[in-house]
Design an enzyme around this catalytic site. Structure first.
Site, PDB file in Angstrom:
ATOM      1  N   LYS A 199       0.841  -1.205   0.000  1.00 42.72           N
ATOM      2  CA  LYS A 199       0.000   0.000   0.000  1.00 42.72           C
ATOM      3  C   LYS A 199       0.880   1.260   0.000  1.00 42.72           C
ATOM      4  O   LYS A 199       1.469   1.612   1.013  1.00 42.72           O
ATOM      5  CB  LYS A 199      -0.931   0.062   1.207  1.00 42.72           C
ATOM      6  CG  LYS A 199      -2.028   1.104   0.937  1.00 42.72           C
ATOM      7  CD  LYS A 199      -2.651   1.710   2.166  1.00 42.72           C
ATOM      8  CE  LYS A 199      -1.932   2.863   2.745  1.00 42.72           C
ATOM      9  NZ  LYS A 199      -1.910   4.095   1.935  1.00 42.72           N
ATOM     10  N   GLU A 274       9.277   0.805  11.121  1.00 45.42           N
ATOM     11  CA  GLU A 274      10.331   1.816  10.984  1.00 45.42           C
ATOM     12  C   GLU A 274       9.620   3.156  11.125  1.00 45.42           C
ATOM     13  O   GLU A 274       8.850   3.546  10.252  1.00 45.42           O
ATOM     14  CB  GLU A 274      11.016   1.645   9.632  1.00 45.42           C
ATOM     15  CG  GLU A 274      12.375   2.285   9.576  1.00 45.42           C
ATOM     16  CD  GLU A 274      12.317   3.674   9.030  1.00 45.42           C
ATOM     17  OE1 GLU A 274      12.160   4.623   9.842  1.00 45.42           O
ATOM     18  OE2 GLU A 274      12.422   3.832   7.816  1.00 45.42           O
ATOM     19  N   CYS A 308      12.966  10.482   8.059  1.00 49.82           N
ATOM     20  CA  CYS A 308      12.830   9.987   9.426  1.00 49.82           C
ATOM     21  C   CYS A 308      14.152  10.081  10.188  1.00 49.82           C
ATOM     22  O   CYS A 308      14.154  10.208  11.409  1.00 49.82           O
ATOM     23  CB  CYS A 308      12.296   8.563   9.420  1.00 49.82           C
ATOM     24  SG  CYS A 308      13.133   7.533   8.226  1.00 49.82           S
ATOM     25  N   GLU A 405       8.609  15.336  16.133  1.00 54.25           N
ATOM     26  CA  GLU A 405       9.091  15.220  14.752  1.00 54.25           C
ATOM     27  C   GLU A 405       8.343  16.239  13.892  1.00 54.25           C
ATOM     28  O   GLU A 405       7.131  16.163  13.741  1.00 54.25           O
ATOM     29  CB  GLU A 405       8.842  13.793  14.242  1.00 54.25           C
ATOM     30  CG  GLU A 405       9.499  13.523  12.924  1.00 54.25           C
ATOM     31  CD  GLU A 405       9.394  12.074  12.478  1.00 54.25           C
ATOM     32  OE1 GLU A 405       8.297  11.490  12.592  1.00 54.25           O
ATOM     33  OE2 GLU A 405      10.410  11.543  11.995  1.00 54.25           O
TER      34      GLU A 405
HETATM   35  P1  NAP Z   1       1.404   8.088   8.356  1.00 51.75           P
HETATM   36  O1  NAP Z   1      -0.047   8.344   8.513  1.00 51.75           O
HETATM   37  O2  NAP Z   1       2.124   7.315   9.382  1.00 51.75           O
HETATM   38  O3  NAP Z   1       1.557   7.373   6.912  1.00 51.75           O
HETATM   39  C1  NAP Z   1       2.392   6.304   6.587  1.00 51.75           C
HETATM   40  C2  NAP Z   1       1.574   5.212   5.883  1.00 51.75           C
HETATM   41  O4  NAP Z   1       0.634   4.633   6.790  1.00 51.75           O
HETATM   42  C3  NAP Z   1       0.745   5.705   4.714  1.00 51.75           C
HETATM   43  O5  NAP Z   1       0.731   4.736   3.695  1.00 51.75           O
HETATM   44  C4  NAP Z   1      -0.626   5.863   5.359  1.00 51.75           C
HETATM   45  O6  NAP Z   1      -1.684   5.854   4.446  1.00 51.75           O
HETATM   46  C5  NAP Z   1      -0.667   4.670   6.248  1.00 51.75           C
HETATM   47  N1  NAP Z   1      -1.670   4.742   7.327  1.00 51.75           N
HETATM   48  C6  NAP Z   1      -2.183   5.846   7.926  1.00 51.75           C
HETATM   49  N2  NAP Z   1      -3.090   5.495   8.870  1.00 51.75           N
HETATM   50  C7  NAP Z   1      -3.146   4.140   8.880  1.00 51.75           C
HETATM   51  C8  NAP Z   1      -3.906   3.170   9.617  1.00 51.75           C
HETATM   52  N3  NAP Z   1      -4.775   3.533  10.557  1.00 51.75           N
HETATM   53  N4  NAP Z   1      -3.692   1.861   9.347  1.00 51.75           N
HETATM   54  C9  NAP Z   1      -2.825   1.482   8.412  1.00 51.75           C
HETATM   55  N5  NAP Z   1      -2.099   2.341   7.660  1.00 51.75           N
HETATM   56  C10 NAP Z   1      -2.250   3.651   7.892  1.00 51.75           C
HETATM   57  O7  NAP Z   1       2.162   9.434   8.127  1.00 51.75           O
HETATM   58  P2  NAP Z   1       1.553  10.836   7.609  1.00 51.75           P
HETATM   59  O8  NAP Z   1       0.216  11.096   8.231  1.00 51.75           O
HETATM   60  O9  NAP Z   1       1.623  10.827   6.142  1.00 51.75           O
HETATM   61  O10 NAP Z   1       2.627  11.859   8.201  1.00 51.75           O
HETATM   62  C11 NAP Z   1       2.494  12.325   9.536  1.00 51.75           C
HETATM   63  C12 NAP Z   1       3.834  12.371  10.208  1.00 51.75           C
HETATM   64  O11 NAP Z   1       4.412  11.069  10.249  1.00 51.75           O
HETATM   65  C13 NAP Z   1       4.883  13.202   9.505  1.00 51.75           C
HETATM   66  O12 NAP Z   1       4.762  14.552   9.782  1.00 51.75           O
HETATM   67  C14 NAP Z   1       6.142  12.599  10.041  1.00 51.75           C
HETATM   68  O13 NAP Z   1       6.420  13.147  11.311  1.00 51.75           O
HETATM   69  C15 NAP Z   1       5.811  11.133  10.186  1.00 51.75           C
HETATM   70  N6  NAP Z   1       6.298  10.324   9.043  1.00 51.75           N
HETATM   71  C16 NAP Z   1       7.382   9.546   9.221  1.00 51.75           C
HETATM   72  C17 NAP Z   1       7.878   8.813   8.151  1.00 51.75           C
HETATM   73  C18 NAP Z   1       9.093   7.944   8.275  1.00 51.75           C
HETATM   74  O14 NAP Z   1       9.754   7.685   7.279  1.00 51.75           O
HETATM   75  N7  NAP Z   1       9.395   7.428   9.457  1.00 51.75           N
HETATM   76  C19 NAP Z   1       7.257   8.878   6.910  1.00 51.75           C
HETATM   77  C20 NAP Z   1       6.112   9.660   6.768  1.00 51.75           C
HETATM   78  C21 NAP Z   1       5.652  10.374   7.846  1.00 51.75           C
HETATM   79  P3  NAP Z   1      -2.182   7.204   3.690  1.00 51.75           P
HETATM   80  O15 NAP Z   1      -1.084   8.216   3.738  1.00 51.75           O
HETATM   81  O16 NAP Z   1      -2.409   6.711   2.350  1.00 51.75           O
HETATM   82  O17 NAP Z   1      -3.418   7.640   4.390  1.00 51.75           O
END
Ligand code: NAP
Ligand code: MG
Length: 501
Positions: A199, A274, A308, A405
């Protein structure tokens, strides 16, 4: 909600690669059992170019019904064995072929990545796409080297172990390195003989979908890779909860990582996570500042800070604090932000409106907390989700901007008194993904590297990432190690076989 019209010409105005433009014009469907299909619900969602806020394409919005079909296809492919049970040389050749196809379509993939994510084309071309190809190549090399062991049993028995694939794997990836994160997940999973439901993040589905086409072109049997685009709640949550998925691998926020872990309890999926980071980037007074200042600062600004392992907490020893902060600020002010298709741009926009609002919010938080704005501090004016490269100084490690973060181009400079204090403050965070040390004293470098609670420590460098070396977190940055031989552990399980002689 689907937009009435999508204008590829308008949305992708910077792109010059005709294959990328042709790809944008095609329907974006789900890959299930080797076929590209619409979502059962018929729903679609928009993916946006963050440089100009135009809709690039409409994407199939998969949810539980589609995940169910994908899991059936992946289970069938796994059980029938046309992937898990083929010879290792043959499976290796598929991975090498995938790497070759990524190389062949590198410019197209780089332009799609830049359009969807906003990262400068110079970086998607020089880093994301070649690193994705190398990851498949690296794990192609592993396929023929996944060994079991013979164990020193009592002589009346023969005992050996087999390393077998885990089965059907759900892989949920973020938007910051869309193709590379797909490669980090798929490379080892496929190498070990698993089948997958991938996904991609809703913000950046394009390159994963193009990769799906290339993997089918490489001849990988149908059902081995399934791709479900859609939202976290819906597509992602159905994967995390699914009773017939054996393992889930997730990269993203710590908050969602905890949701995934809870959801996996239903059938006790194997889980690897991760998650986020707030890395200490410790500059000792004896460091070579000509090297440390630009590299440490790019450890904050690379990919607009949406990394990250970004080294956002820059620690500087008190007696040199003013001098070093001046240099860090000067460097930050000279970082060129702009059109990601312009070769001069070092940073592009943030990925989405949501991320833009979030980072802007933190700029205000920092000012309210009493930090000094030494560079940037504002969002860009006009279209696109641009935030100026920002350095806050006079930051205390207790402030929210030093604890949470931000995931934007925002560094925080914090002072320390001595080596013990640097290590104490550096470790004083709920995260533990990465850290860096800048010093010419090799004994100190090794001592501090051992003391930092982080999955990766860089000494006099930053963001060295390579599939040869493991990557993953201590503390709330997650568990399990991706890359290197450690990812083989994530995607295999061990069977002990006893034979009476
Ligand atoms: P996120 O929600 O954690 O998104 C990462 C992945 O998880 C996406 O594919 C997302 O889907 C999916 N996801 C979201 N809610 C889920 C659920 N309840 N069950 C299963 N999968 C789910 O991250 P974000 O909202 O895009 O970003 C928010 C913050 O997360 C950022 O500001 C940053 O601090 C952190 N982040 C960290 C990393 C890293 O590399 N460690 C990467 C991205 C973000 P959808 O996006 O398609 O809804
Ligand atoms: Mg997008």
């Amino acid at each position: 909600m689907a937009a009435a019209t999508v204008s590829v010409e308008r949305a992708a105005s910077g792109a010059r690669n005709s294959a990328a433009l042709d790809f944008l014009r095609k329907p974006k469907q789900l890959l299930i059992g080797g076929k590209w299909v619409a979502a059962k619900s018929g729903k679609t969602f928009e993916t946006i170019n963050p440089s100009n806020e135009e809709v690039l394409a409409l994407i199939a919005e998969g949810d539980k019904a589609d995940v169910d079909l994908a899991v059936k296809a992946a289970r069938k492919a796994f059980d029938e064995g046309q992937w898990s049970k083929i010879g290792p040389h043959e499976r290796a050749r598929y991975l090498f072929k995938i790497a070759e196809l990524i190389d062949k379509h590198a410019d197209e993939l780089a332009q799609l990545e830049t359009l969807d994510n906003g990262k400068p084309l110079t970086f998607s071309s020089a880093f994301d796409i070649p690193a994705a190809a190398e990851t498949f190549r690296y794990y192609g090399g592993w396929v023929t080297k996944i060994y079991g062991e013979t164990n020193p049993s009592d002589p009346s028995f023969f005992n050996y172990t087999l390393r077998e694939p885990v089965g059907v794997c759900g892989q949920i990836i973020p938007w910051n390195f869309p193709l590379l994160m797909a490669a980090w997940k798929l490379g080892p999973a496929l190498a070990c003989g698993n089948t997958v439901i991938l996904k991609p993040a809703e913000q950046t589905p394009l390159t994963a979908l193009r990769l799906g086409e290339l993997i089918m072109e490489a001849g990988v049997p149908e059902g081995v890779l399934n791709i479900i685009t859609g939202f976290g709640p819906g597509a992602g949550s159905s994967i995390a909860e699914h009773p017939d998925i054996d393992k889930v691998a997730f990269t993203g926020s710590t908050e969602v990582g905890k949701i995934i872990l809870k959801a996996s309890a239903g059938n006790l999926k194997k889980v690897s996570l991760e998650l986020g980071g707030k890395a200490p980037n410790i500059i000792f007074p004896d460091a070579d500042l000509d090297q440390a200042v630009p590299t440490a600062m790019m450890g904050v600004f690379f990919n607009s800070g949406q990394v990250c392992c970004a080294g956002t907490r820059i620690f500087v020893q008190r007696e040199k604090y003013g001098e070093v902060v001046d240099k860090l600020a000067k460097f930050s002010k000279n970082v060129t932000m702009g059109d990601p298709f312009d070769q001069k741009s070092t940073i592009g926009p943030l990925v989405s409106k949501e991320q833009f609002d979030r980072v802007k919010g933190y700029l205000e938080v920092g000012k309210k907390e009493g930090a000094t704005v030494s560079a940037g501090g504002e969002a860009g004016a006009g279209k696109g989700y641009f935030v100026n490269p920002t350095l806050f100084s006079d930051v205390k490690n207790e402030m929210r901007i030093a604890r949470e973060e931000i995931f934007g181009p925002v560094g925080t400079a914090i002072s320390f008194t001595d080596e013990n204090d640097a290590v104490f403050q550096g470790n004083n965070t709920e995260y533990g993904l990465s850290a860096a040390v800048w010093t010419r004293d090799i004994s100190r470098a090794h001592k501090v590297a051992r003391s930092l609670k982080a999955g990766t420590v860089w000494v006099n460098c930053y963001n060295q990432l390579d599939p040869i070396s493991p990557f993953g977190g201590y503390k709330q940055s997650g568990f399990g190690r991706e890359l290197g031989r450690y990812a083989i552990d994530l995607y295999t399980q061990i069977k002990s076989v006893w034979m009476k002689l």
